[in-house]
Design a protein around this motif. Structure first.
Motif, mmCIF file in Angstrom:
data_model
loop_
_atom_site.group_PDB
_atom_site.id
_atom_site.type_symbol
_atom_site.label_atom_id
_atom_site.label_comp_id
_atom_site.label_asym_id
_atom_site.label_seq_id
_atom_site.Cartn_x
_atom_site.Cartn_y
_atom_site.Cartn_z
ATOM 1 N N LYS A 38 20.196 153.566 104.954
ATOM 2 C CA LYS A 38 20.796 154.550 104.213
ATOM 3 C C LYS A 38 20.124 154.388 102.697
ATOM 4 O O LYS A 38 20.273 153.385 102.371
ATOM 5 C CB LYS A 38 22.031 154.607 104.277
ATOM 6 N N ASP A 39 19.693 155.594 102.009
ATOM 7 C CA ASP A 39 19.067 155.379 100.664
ATOM 8 C C ASP A 39 20.089 154.714 99.573
ATOM 9 O O ASP A 39 19.814 154.137 98.793
ATOM 10 C CB ASP A 39 18.457 156.414 100.282
ATOM 11 N N THR A 40 21.390 155.086 99.804
ATOM 12 C CA THR A 40 22.454 154.846 98.930
ATOM 13 C C THR A 40 23.020 153.261 99.282
ATOM 14 O O THR A 40 23.843 152.792 98.523
ATOM 15 C CB THR A 40 23.566 155.625 98.902
ATOM 16 N N CYS A 41 22.224 152.709 100.152
ATOM 17 C CA CYS A 41 23.077 151.333 100.594
ATOM 18 C C CYS A 41 22.190 150.221 99.886
ATOM 19 O O CYS A 41 21.186 150.056 100.077
ATOM 20 C CB CYS A 41 22.815 151.229 102.198
ATOM 21 N N GLY A 42 23.090 149.443 99.031
ATOM 22 C CA GLY A 42 22.553 148.380 98.499
ATOM 23 C C GLY A 42 22.251 147.247 99.495
ATOM 24 O O GLY A 42 20.915 146.583 99.102
#
Length: 133
Positions: A38-42
């Protein structure tokens, strides 16, 4: 990441277009390494360079690397379709979220152990090597 997903889908799609004789003689993977992203996942951002190293190390071996992108409804739908076409929809559906890798036996379509989360490239490589024997 989008470039990698596109390349993964392009390679997979090209494989589907092979004549039956070519598909039968092509090498088949022993293991599928499914990265849930997921692009927003650190955690995903930390995992990306680790997986790039692993992919380079295992280039040419009997392992298929796929990324299931759950960034948006559209990418998640494409990921679900990809999982279904690979015969691993059950594994996809049983593993919500992102930021980890699941190793899957390509013949039985069953997971080969727990999620690989928080591991570096060497540790992920060890897990892969153990399952390629």
């Amino acid at each position: 990441m989008k470039k990698f997903l596109f390349l993964t889908l392009a390679v997979f799609t090209l494989g589907l277009g092979l004549p039956a004789e070519a598909a039968d003689t092509a090498d088949q993977p022993k293991v599928i390494a499914a990265k849930f992203h997921k692009d927003t996942c650190g955690t995903c951002k930390k995992l990306a360079p680790e997986m790039a190293q692993v992919m380079e190390k295992y280039d040419g071996q009997d392992i298929l690397f796929v990324t299931f992108d759950r960034t948006s409804e559209g990418t998640a739908h494409q990921a679900e379709l990809l999982a279904s076409s690979l015969g691993i929809a059950d594994v996809y559906n049983a593993n919500p979220g992102a930021g980890y890798v699941v190793l899957i036996d390509a013949s039985t379509k069953k997971p080969l152990g727990d999620k690989l989360k928080g591991l570096n490239a060497a540790q992920i490589g060890e897990k892969i090597a153990a399952n390629l024997k």
